[in-house]
Design a protein around this motif. Structure first.
Motif, mmCIF file in Angstrom:
data_model
loop_
_atom_site.group_PDB
_atom_site.id
_atom_site.type_symbol
_atom_site.label_atom_id
_atom_site.label_comp_id
_atom_site.label_asym_id
_atom_site.label_seq_id
_atom_site.Cartn_x
_atom_site.Cartn_y
_atom_site.Cartn_z
ATOM 1 N N GLU A 1 -2.193 -4.672 -17.380
ATOM 2 C CA GLU A 1 -2.388 -3.105 -17.699
ATOM 3 C C GLU A 1 -1.428 -2.238 -16.906
ATOM 4 N N ASN A 2 -1.649 -1.042 -17.624
ATOM 5 C CA ASN A 2 -0.901 0.230 -16.907
ATOM 6 C C ASN A 2 -1.339 0.302 -15.433
ATOM 7 N N GLY A 3 -0.327 0.250 -14.753
ATOM 8 C CA GLY A 3 -1.046 0.492 -13.326
ATOM 9 C C GLY A 3 -1.353 -0.803 -12.581
ATOM 10 N N ALA A 4 -1.218 -1.872 -13.243
ATOM 11 C CA ALA A 4 -1.691 -3.097 -12.418
ATOM 12 C C ALA A 4 -0.769 -3.338 -11.290
ATOM 13 N N GLY A 5 0.501 -2.826 -11.250
ATOM 14 C CA GLY A 5 1.294 -3.061 -10.208
ATOM 15 C C GLY A 5 2.672 -3.981 -10.321
ATOM 16 N N LYS A 6 3.041 -3.889 -11.732
ATOM 17 C CA LYS A 6 3.921 -4.865 -12.046
ATOM 18 C C LYS A 6 5.406 -4.156 -11.620
ATOM 19 N N SER A 7 5.448 -3.112 -11.621
ATOM 20 C CA SER A 7 6.809 -2.052 -11.505
ATOM 21 C C SER A 7 6.980 -2.297 -9.820
ATOM 22 N N THR A 8 5.631 -2.209 -9.150
ATOM 23 C CA THR A 8 5.846 -2.189 -7.611
ATOM 24 C C THR A 8 6.012 -3.528 -7.408
ATOM 25 N N LEU A 9 5.509 -4.687 -7.816
ATOM 26 C CA LEU A 9 5.882 -5.964 -7.574
ATOM 27 C C LEU A 9 7.476 -6.205 -7.632
ATOM 28 N N GLY B 1 5.758 11.687 -10.665
ATOM 29 C CA GLY B 1 6.656 10.787 -10.700
ATOM 30 C C GLY B 1 6.712 9.475 -9.968
ATOM 31 N N ASP B 2 5.461 9.197 -9.355
ATOM 32 C CA ASP B 2 5.178 7.881 -8.622
ATOM 33 C C ASP B 2 3.980 7.209 -9.334
ATOM 34 N N PHE B 3 3.826 7.840 -10.629
ATOM 35 C CA PHE B 3 2.708 7.097 -11.295
ATOM 36 C C PHE B 3 3.428 6.076 -12.057
ATOM 37 N N SER B 4 2.781 4.678 -12.544
ATOM 38 C CA SER B 4 2.981 3.965 -13.269
ATOM 39 C C SER B 4 3.557 4.554 -14.723
ATOM 40 N N GLY B 5 4.529 3.830 -15.524
ATOM 41 C CA GLY B 5 4.987 4.483 -16.472
ATOM 42 C C GLY B 5 3.802 4.707 -17.606
ATOM 43 N N GLY B 6 3.037 3.874 -17.777
ATOM 44 C CA GLY B 6 1.827 3.976 -18.584
ATOM 45 C C GLY B 6 0.999 5.003 -18.432
ATOM 46 N N ASN B 7 0.553 5.279 -17.361
ATOM 47 C CA ASN B 7 -0.171 6.423 -16.823
ATOM 48 C C ASN B 7 0.444 7.821 -16.986
ATOM 49 N N HIS C 1 15.351 -0.769 -13.962
ATOM 50 C CA HIS C 1 13.905 0.080 -13.681
ATOM 51 C C HIS C 1 13.283 0.430 -15.144
ATOM 52 N N GLN C 2 12.155 0.647 -14.888
ATOM 53 C CA GLN C 2 11.326 0.967 -16.194
ATOM 54 C C GLN C 2 11.553 2.432 -16.361
ATOM 55 N N GLU C 3 11.840 2.997 -15.562
ATOM 56 C CA GLU C 3 12.257 4.442 -15.519
ATOM 57 C C GLU C 3 13.555 4.578 -15.363
ATOM 58 N N SER D 1 0.892 -1.260 0.017
ATOM 59 C CA SER D 1 -0.008 0.196 -0.118
ATOM 60 C C SER D 1 0.722 1.010 -0.044
ATOM 61 N N PHE D 2 0.358 2.146 -0.687
ATOM 62 C CA PHE D 2 1.107 3.722 -0.423
ATOM 63 C C PHE D 2 0.089 4.440 0.068
ATOM 64 N N GLY D 3 0.511 4.702 1.212
ATOM 65 C CA GLY D 3 -0.697 5.888 1.820
ATOM 66 C C GLY D 3 -1.976 4.780 2.122
ATOM 67 N N SER E 1 6.726 -6.575 -20.233
ATOM 68 C CA SER E 1 6.462 -5.905 -21.448
ATOM 69 C C SER E 1 5.174 -5.664 -21.479
ATOM 70 N N HIS E 2 4.818 -4.925 -22.451
ATOM 71 C CA HIS E 2 3.363 -4.614 -23.068
ATOM 72 C C HIS E 2 3.050 -5.305 -24.544
ATOM 73 N N LYS E 3 4.401 -5.781 -25.111
ATOM 74 C CA LYS E 3 4.462 -6.269 -26.351
ATOM 75 C C LYS E 3 4.443 -7.831 -26.159
ATOM 76 N N GLN F 1 -4.129 0.772 -1.790
ATOM 77 C CA GLN F 1 -3.640 -0.695 -1.814
ATOM 78 C C GLN F 1 -3.160 -0.948 -3.100
ATOM 79 N N VAL F 2 -2.064 -1.331 -3.672
ATOM 80 C CA VAL F 2 -1.734 -1.475 -5.149
ATOM 81 C C VAL F 2 -1.365 -2.616 -5.549
ATOM 82 N N LEU F 3 -1.135 -3.590 -4.417
ATOM 83 C CA LEU F 3 -0.754 -5.225 -4.755
ATOM 84 C C LEU F 3 -1.683 -5.787 -3.525
HETATM 85 N N1 LIG Z 1 5.647 5.729 -4.517
HETATM 86 C C1 LIG Z 1 4.134 5.798 -4.903
HETATM 87 N N2 LIG Z 1 3.471 6.521 -4.107
HETATM 88 C C2 LIG Z 1 2.237 6.150 -4.558
HETATM 89 N N3 LIG Z 1 1.759 5.522 -5.164
HETATM 90 C C3 LIG Z 1 2.535 4.736 -6.076
HETATM 91 C C4 LIG Z 1 3.955 4.682 -5.982
HETATM 92 N N4 LIG Z 1 4.497 3.844 -6.892
HETATM 93 C C5 LIG Z 1 3.554 3.480 -7.548
HETATM 94 N N5 LIG Z 1 2.319 3.749 -7.084
HETATM 95 C C6 LIG Z 1 0.982 3.462 -7.677
HETATM 96 O O1 LIG Z 1 0.929 1.980 -7.577
HETATM 97 C C7 LIG Z 1 0.096 1.721 -8.828
HETATM 98 C C8 LIG Z 1 0.708 0.448 -9.632
HETATM 99 O O2 LIG Z 1 2.046 1.290 -10.163
HETATM 100 P P1 LIG Z 1 3.033 0.299 -11.079
HETATM 101 O O3 LIG Z 1 4.150 1.365 -11.474
HETATM 102 O O4 LIG Z 1 3.399 -0.812 -10.317
HETATM 103 O O5 LIG Z 1 2.241 -0.169 -12.582
HETATM 104 P P2 LIG Z 1 2.721 -0.897 -13.534
HETATM 105 O O6 LIG Z 1 1.991 -1.991 -13.547
HETATM 106 O O7 LIG Z 1 3.996 -0.956 -13.474
HETATM 107 O O8 LIG Z 1 2.239 0.152 -14.836
HETATM 108 P P3 LIG Z 1 2.771 0.310 -16.076
HETATM 109 O O9 LIG Z 1 2.459 -0.719 -17.177
HETATM 110 O O10 LIG Z 1 2.174 1.657 -16.752
HETATM 111 O O11 LIG Z 1 4.289 0.400 -15.990
HETATM 112 C C9 LIG Z 1 -0.108 3.022 -9.656
HETATM 113 O O12 LIG Z 1 -1.485 3.183 -9.354
HETATM 114 C C10 LIG Z 1 0.614 3.895 -8.966
HETATM 115 O O13 LIG Z 1 0.450 5.214 -9.126
#
Ligand SMILES: Nc1ncnc2c1ncn2[C@@H]1O[C@H](COP(=O)(O)OP(=O)(O)OP(=O)(O)O)[C@@H](O)[C@H]1O
Ligand SMILES: Nc1ncnc2c1ncn2[C@@H]1O[C@H](COP(=O)(O)OP(=O)(O)OP(=O)(O)O)[C@@H](O)[C@H]1O
Ligand SMILES: [Mg+2]
Ligand SMILES: [Mg+2]
Lengths: 519, 293, 340, 340
Positions: A52-60, A407-413, A99-101, A27-29, A211-213, A32-34
């Motif tokens: 999908e974008n924002g599914a939580g891949k990068s976070t995982l 900056g905390d958004f997922s890349g796709g978003n 990293h993605q970014e 959870s971020f604050g 990857s999205h491809k 809950q993202v995972l």
């Molecule tokens: N440091 C953070 N603070 C707050 N929210 C965050 C933070 N990092 C990620 N999130 C949120 O967690 C969610 C999942 O983000 P994540 O980057 O894991 O997505 P993703 O699956 O990698 O998407 P994409 O395909 O677009 O890269 C998003 O809603 C994102 O805004």
């Protein structure tokens, strides 16, 4: 939730479970993202992670490599419960994340970045010779011919990504995680990377690949795990599942037709006409027309000068010679505001460096390019919030809450927000540079249809893309650039991969002799 | 023939008194160079002791002076640098602040900081009949300030004058104003103010006026700034007197040095300037409307 | 791009925690209140209306200048020249007004012309700082270090090393601008309040302010967002110049003089007020109310030290330094995190 | 888009122009040479060995401090306390040495102990700046503004408002450290050179230096590269403290005293030297040789102003400011681009 160590059979039988995450929550604050995600990585196996974008891949993957701490759940490394206090601990255990970014210090050189924090030394001093030669050989392995002494800020995005890969390689990973490495790479570079991944797999490295491809996943991965809205949806052997299935699992529904049906009117009036435009050292004598309601693609190898040409047209780069006409009359565009005035908007491919203010939230980012629209002398907060609400709906932007830093958004978003930002100016001509970088397949299709809708409204689009299907699927005509020149503009049946390659490499050139043939 | 060069090293015009010093030095340069065409004065100003030491080096090495007139920023740090100029065979005139080692200078035109403090103390004692409450606004923490304050304390020691508090006002008008404002809020009863410098005194006066307590107290300043002298001359009740510490002493020193080179007369020695008390009666003599100080 | 099932998603935006206290925003106020409590404890006279009025009035100079500095710093710049600029403008005003006394007398016109001169000079000086640094592509630190020396020299030259004093007649006319009040609120405080409110509106509610944030946060992004970076930056220096001019306009009637020691180190105080208030020195984030509180804090610390003789005068600077550090530490609120 | 025959294309990246002169690196040297030519034109005595030796010797103080400041600024920090720190260390050294005269006499031991005290205090003061700003998460600007006041007060307190003077006996022993020379090169210049070379090696040839660059360039990246950001930053402040201590060691025998006016505004000069030398104020890029040249330029400008009395002393600051701006403009070389 099934235990991945038990459930995975088939390909993984003789292979060893190296690292697994069990019931990971994050959870971020308040968001809950995972939710209870589990995944297992086996040596000598490429495991794809899809969602999908924002599914939580990068976070995982950040949790798996120690950059984030899970809110709950457990990491298991080689059968032992473990936890990485930080990325350093992860790296010490052999888990390397790309990293993605991009994570490079712009002021430093390629070599300095590759060895940052792990400099090679002789005695107390840096062993620059060794580092340089090792950097060179790492880059050579990637067939990347940039000099190790180049500063990162002077590199194109794809070269930067190659540096990131070289950096990861230098760390001798046991478990390598790649978060959308190919989003900014060219086809050639993707091939090189895949060769590399196959070699590492053969050496027994466990690889997690995002990857999205879907083509890539089919080509390289053995297993695939799909996430949706932060939840584990399925894990399958890639051989057992089709691309359509993957897409369905990811999006939760069928993807309709990928590209819009459109017919461009070949007789439509010319809205933008560029003649003999040059950019010192980058573009030479470029001429083309853009018609109302048309999608004009620009193809070419990286560094061909497409971006430079577009930046010159919108006034961000000095033009030398040449004219630009809007609807038949010459216009002088000396700055981006001039371009805006003439209804031209540009979407940069560098969303982090040039597109978005990463330390701010969505609202100021969305309206920055079209501020005057939101009230003068005072910005109307309400108008901004309305626009944001609309943009979130229209572009399907998913953020934890509206106060999250971009900056905390997922890349796709981020990419979607950038697109929304550019569209706020309500342009007649949109120049989009790599619009679907890092975008999931469902959203991609939405963006394509969105472009289709634009042309249906009589707007025109210039599309710069390194994705050939996108180029072919959307463009009415395709201009091809090579070494700073437009070598040809292809229409009708000429629009195929083979022809484009011929022009892009300078083998064919409609505008005079090929620069690469002896004259 | 080459002119005889005399270097003049003084603090830069960073506050009122130093400004007056600069003005007098320049006026003296003009006058003396006119009177003695074979003399060339070279003025160098410094913002701190280090810079002044640099200036001394430059006066010797690039200007190749024959004599030096110096008003040391501070005594101790400049003793060695001046000694070096002396060792280079130059004629040395020291003004105001003496060096820490005797025998370096040929002429010493001494100001008398202690006398300034003492005069102010004596006047307050007399005027207040040996009892009352006063506040003191000091300059910057330097030797000059110390000497003045020590002498002041000594002169009121045997009286019943109570010093409510002393604060630094940095020889700055704004600071004088603000510190006095705070004294006024803090002390319901103040009989007199000793501001160690006229710049500070001017700030103090504005603060008293603003608080509407002009009838309650008076201010004794120091230095001899024209604005204060004018007030004294006009019989302003707030500023009954001023204690002189004339920046014109630099002109005296320059004149003496010029004389040494022009007449070959024996002008060596000490010239001690007293701290004159300026009263409405004698104020006319000390009022120079054209001076910037 | 329409997405039919979008509605099915949990609402991710607009969710706000009720009664959430933003410690970062109230931090400076808390620190100020602590200071006020401290002041009262040391000396009851601290809370007297006269003393409070003194504190607020005094803060006005630095405060007004610091409001300008907030713009410059938010947009990623710095201006070291403000103190000397104030001295120079004050000197020029006095010379002009003294000159006018002969021809048009010491009336309101003279003061108005003096004020006009101040504004023109302030804008001009700001424009010079802005243009030289943006067009000449020279670091603002260097440019304003240079102009700092320039203006300081000019005022010394104009005053012939001494002090420029305003004609007594004009002083009378001009006096209410500093010493006057409206409904008991001193004029300088009113002006300060006005400047702060205008500054707040400009920085937080107009496109211009938004652009300052954007430039300070990432100049490239600003450039790609059709922002004329050079112009906006130059404008921040002009605003700074204007603020210096306004501060000078209320400064001159106070003591009616200008000299080479006027405004020394005001730049440091102004920047300190800005940073104490929570604006980031590297740019990209600025807070006018923080700046106002920062200026008040600095003045209050000085005032408290004058209200007690418990501390050796020699140590004033030390106490001041420590209080600043502690106040900033408290207001940043990082100590709170430890507890979580 | 895959492309097998990519090699046939002219390489678009990493191509290098042969014999390319790096104007950015030689810029400061060019500006310094221009200044030297100007000095010679004004007065032939400028080039006399005595004068040149004076210039180099004088630059040593600020130069040594500025070498330390290069580390701090490269790593994205700032230290405003160096001037007061120097005064405080000088004062402490003098007190200790004077105290020792009674017990062990004014010999070499006394001086060595004094030097030891200086080094300990320098490192300690640097560590305080570094730790308070990194652990306390307070902006370095605020912390060092605070310690600036602190050290200034302490030296005032130690000197009881006046001046601390070194015992004349010790002065004699200590004298050669400033006034001595080796093969005709003055001691301070040798020390300066040594500090600069060590600084250069440390910044450019060791992992530590590289970490400074990385932190100044992007703290997040540094953190992700397993760099202990807080430790490296603290170390830069310690290096700064050590440099201040070394500068003080050669300063004390020059004037043999310390007071509240010692080292005033040295921080501004040191930072100016660093920025003039081409180091970026925002961090991420630092250049020791540039800093050395920057310090020499500042001293040379002051020296040139003493070569002539054509300019009113009141205007010294103006000329100084203008020369700095013009010199930086010339050396940045942006005017050259216009021609392309
Ligand atoms: N440091 C953070 N603070 C707050 N929210 C965050 C933070 N990092 C990620 N999130 C949120 O967690 C969610 C999942 O983000 P994540 O980057 O894991 O997505 P993703 O699956 O990698 O998407 P994409 O395909 O677009 O890269 C998003 O809603 C994102 O805004
Ligand atoms: N050394 C450099 N300094 C500054 N900007 C650069 C540098 N190299 C590339 N860029 C800019 O970065 C952006 C992306 O570079 P890239 O090489 O991908 O673009 P390009 O040369 O126009 O080729 P493409 O056809 O792939 O768009 C362009 O604006 C380019 O001009
Ligand atoms: Mg991601
Ligand atoms: Mg002369």
């Amino acid at each position: 939730m099934t235990d991945p160590a038990v459930s995975l059979t088939g390909v993984g039988q003789t292979r060893k479970l190296r690292l697994s995450g069990q019931d990971i929550c994050k959870s971020f604050g308040p968001a809950q993202v995972l939710h209870d995600v589990s995944i297992g990585l086996y040596s000598g196996e490429v495991h794809a992670l899809l969602g999908e974008n924002g599914a939580g891949k990068s976070t995982l993957v950040k949790i798996l490599s120690g950059y984030h701490q899970p809110t709950s759940g457990q990491l298991v490394l080689d059968g032992h419960k473990t936890g990485f206090a930080n990325s350093d601990a992860g790296e010490k255990a052999g888990v390397i994340l790309i990293h993605q970014e991009l994570n490079l210090a712009e002021q430093l050189t390629v070599e300095e970045n590759i060895f940052l924090g792990r400099e090679m030394t002789r005695g107390w001093f840096l062993d620059k010779v060794a580092m340089r030669s090792q950097a060179r050989s790492l880059l050579d392995r990637l067939q990347c011919d940039i000099s190790p002494e180049t500063r990162i800020r002077d590199l194109s995005v794809s070269d930067r990504q190659m540096v990131e890969i070289a950096k990861a390689l230098s760390k001798n990973a046991d478990i390598l995680i790649l978060d959308e490495p190919t989003a900014v790479l060219t086809g050639r570079e993707v091939d090189i990377l895949f060769g590399l991944i196959r070699r590492l797999r053969a050496q027994g490295v466990a690889i997690l690949y995002i990857s999205h491809k879907l083509d890539e996943i089919k080509a390289i991965a053995d297993m695939v795990t799909v996430l949706r809205d932060g939840r584990h949806v399925a894990t399958h052997a890639v051989a057992d599942i089709s691309k359509d299935d993957m897409a369905r699992l990811m999006v939760g529904r069928d993807i309709a037709q990928m590209f819009p049906d459109r017919v461009a009117d070949e007789q439509a009036p010319v809205v933008l006409s560029v003649r003999n435009l040059s950019v010192p050292g980058m573009v030479h004598d470029a001429s083309f027309d853009l018609r109302k309601g048309e999608v004009l693609g620009f193809a070419g190898i990286v560094g061909a000068g497409r971006t430079a040409l577009m930046e010159a047209i919108i006034g961000l780069r000095p033009q030398s010679g040449g004219t630009i006409a809007r609807n038949g009359s010459d216009v002088a565009i000396a700055s981006l505001s001039d371009a805006k005035k003439y209804g031209i908007a540009y979407l940069t491919k560098d969303r982090k460096g040039r597109g978005l203010l990463l330390n701010m939230d969505m609202r100021p980012n969305l309206t920055l390019l079209a501020l005057e629209k939101f009230g003068s002398p005072l910005i109307s907060r309400k108008a901004e919030e309305d626009a944001l609400e609309k943009a979130i709906a229209a572009f399907d932007i998913r953020a934890a809450d509206s106060k999250t830093r971009v900056g905390d958004f997922s890349g796709g978003n981020q990419q979607k927000l950038l697109l929304a930002k550019v569209m706020e100016t309500d342009p007649d001509i949109v120049i989009i540079d790599e619009p679907t970088r890092g975008i999931d397949i469902g959203t991609k299709s939405q963006i394509y249809h969105f472009i289709g809708d634009l042309t249906a409204q009589g707007k025109s689009v210039i599309l710069l893309s390194s994705e050939m299907p996108e180029m072919l699927g959307l463009s009415d005509r395709i201009a091809v650039m090579a070494a700073g020149r437009i070598t040809g503009i292809l229409s009708g049946d000429d629009r195929n991969e083979h022809e484009i390659m011929r022009y892009a490499t300078g083998i064919s050139d409609k505008n005079g002799a090929s620069p690469y043939e002896p004259s | 023939a080459d002119k005889i060069k005399i270097g003049v090293s003084i603090p830069a015009a960073t506050h009122g008194w130093a400004g007056g010093l600069n003005w007098h030095a320049q006026e003296a340069e003009k006058d003396l160079e006119k009177a003695y065409p074979n003399l060339d004065f070279i003025i160098a100003t410094a913002k701190n002791p280090t810079e002044q030491a640099n200036d001394l080096e430059d006066l010797v090495s690039v200007q190749n002076i024959d004599g030096l007139v110096i008003l040391p920023f501070e005594s101790d740090p400049l003793t060695i640098p001046v000694q070096q100029v002396k060792e280079a065979g130059k004629f040395i005139t020291v003004v105001d602040r003496g060096l820490s080692q005797p025998g370096i200078e040929d002429i010493y035109v001494a100001g008398n900081n202690s006398a300034l403090g003492e005069q102010a103390g004596e006047y307050l004692k007399k005027r207040l009949d040996g009892k009352g409450k006063i506040v003191v606004l000091r300059g910057l923490p330097t030797t000059v300030d110390d000497e003045r304050v020590e002498a002041f304390n000594a002169s009121i020691k045997d009286s019943d004058i109570e010093v409510l508090d002393m604060k630094y006002a940095n020889w700055n008008r704004d600071d004088g104003y603000e510190v006095m404002q705070d004294f006024l809020s803090r002390f319901p009863e103040i009989d007199a103010v000793w501001a160690q410098d006229d710049d500070i005194a001017l700030g103090v006066i504005e603060a008293i006026k603003q608080a509407d307590r002009t009838d309650e107290m008076f201010v004794v300043g120091g230095g001899g700034m024209k604005d204060i002298i004018k007030r004294v001359k006009d019989g302003d009740k707030l500023t009954p007197i001023d204690v002189l510490y004339p920046p014109a002493m630099i002109a005296t020193a320059m004149g003496l040095t010029a004389l040494k080179f022009e007449t070959k007369a024996a002008v060596e020695g000490r010239y001690i300037l007293g701290a004159t008390t300026v009263t409405p009666e004698n104020a006319d003599k000390f009022y120079f409307p054209d001076s910037p100080y | 791009m329409s997405r039919p099932d979008n509605k099915a998603l949990p609402a991710t935006t607009g969710s706000r925690v009720p009664f959430h206290i933003d410690f970062k925003a109230i931090g400076p106020f808390v620190a100020l209140i602590v200071l006020f409590v401290l002041g009262t404890a040391i000396n009851e006279a601290f809370l007297s209306s006269g003393n409070l009025s003194n504190i607020f009035t005094r803060s006005s100079f630095i405060g007004i200048i610091a409001v300008g500095a907030t713009f410059v710093i938010t947009a990623g710049g710095i201006d070291l020249s403000v103190g000397s600029m104030a001295a120079f403008i004050a000197g020029a005003m006095i010379m002009v007004m003294n000159g006018l006394v002969q021809s048009i007398g010491p009336g309101v016109e003279t003061v108005l012309i003096g004020i006009g001169v101040s504004i023109v000079l302030g804008i001009g000086a700001g424009a010079i700082n802005g243009l030289v640094s943006t067009r000449g592509k020279i670091e603002a630190f260097i440019v304003t270090l240079g102009t700092m020396g320039l203006y300081r020299s000019l005022v010394t030259y104009m005053a012939d090393g001494g002090t420029l004093s305003l004609d007594f007649g004009v002083r009378g006319t001009y006096r209410p601008v500093y010493y006057g009040d409206v409904l008991g609120i001193p004029m300088p405080v009113l002006v300060f309040l006005g400047v702060a409110i205008i500054g707040y509106v400009l920085l937080n509610m107009t496109p211009f302010g938004r652009k300052c944030f954007a430039i300070g946060s990432n100049e490239q992004v600003a450039l790609y967002s059709a922002i004329n970076v050079d112009r906006v930056k130059t404008l921040t220096y002009i605003i700074q110049g204007l603020c210096v001019s306004i501060a000078t306009i209320i400064y001159v009637p106070r003591l009616g003089s200008a000299s080479s020691s006027t405004g020394v180190l005001w730049e440091l105080e102004a920047i300190a007020a800005v940073i104490i208030g929570g604006t980031m020195l590297k740019g990209g984030y600025g807070r006018i109310w923080g700046t106002v509180v920062g200026a008040l804090m600095l003045t209050t610390i000085g005032n408290i030290l004058n209200l007690t003789d418990a501390i050796s005068n020699y140590l004033n600077g030390a106490v001041q330094g420590l209080i600043i550090i502690v106040a900033v530490f408290l207001q940043r609120g990082d100590w709170r995190r430890k507890k979580n």
